[in-house]
Design a protein around this motif. Structure first.
Motif: not given
Length: 184
Positions: A26-27, A30-31, A33-34, A44, A48, A51-52
């Motif tokens: 999951a992390t 997210v990474l 996307e970042f 943005r 992100i 939230g992380l």
């Protein structure tokens, strides 16, 4: 205790536990996307990261792409934080970074510990030790910080250093292993 609870308590845990693997994946999502955002999308990026990460002191922070971490939630950053390209944090234990810290490119912070015995290591059992970085710290490029290290306030760590033990406040330290060379 769950394997995650053991990990956060600094106890030996199974690194290939299904829930931990799911959290890692999951992390990574997210990474991804970042790290895929256009560099102009700074707002943005901050959303992100807020939230992380476990704690972000204020909106005045920059973490340049690419950034990598294992979980994110064990990372706390203070006010006016800056990290350059290729910042890597293996945050199986808490990583606490104070105010006004500057991280050079290619810096790695590790909390995960593994046995030096190959048979034991192959069981995928590990443990973790927290890393703490004080206020007003500059970590030069390509520095590696090992598990359990505390770096005091007002410290400069020279480029290429490997920090294997605690560094006291108000010092300049360099080398492999990293040693204090000057008091400020």
């Amino acid at each position: 205790m769950t394997e995650r609870e053991k990990m956060l308590a600094g106890e030996v845990y199974c690194a290939v536990d299904s829930q931990l693997i799911a959290d890692l994946q999951a992390t990574r999502g997210v990474l991804h996307e970042f790290n895929s955002l256009h560099p102009s999308e700074t707002q943005r990026m901050k959303e992100i990261l807020k939230g992380l990460l476990g704690f972000v002191a204020d909106d005045d922070f920059i973490i340049n792409q690419p950034f990598r971490c294992d979980y994110g939630k064990q990372i706390s950053i203070g006010r006016r934080f800056f990290a350059n390209f290729n910042f890597v944090v293996l945050d199986e234990a808490p990583v606490t970074i104070g105010d006004d810290c500057f991280i050079g490119p290619n810096v790695s912070v590790y909390t995960a510990c593994h046995s030096t015995d190959p048979v034991e290591r192959n069981t995928r059992q590990e443990w973790a030790k927290p890393v703490t970085i004080g206020n007003n710290v500059w970590i030069g490029g390509s520095v590696t910080i090992l598990p359990g290290v505390t770096i005091g306030d007002n410290v400069t760590i020279g480029a290429g250093s490997v920090v294997v033990g605690d560094i006291p406040s108000n010092t300049v330290a360099v080398g492999n292993p990293c040693k204090v060379i000057k008091h400020v």
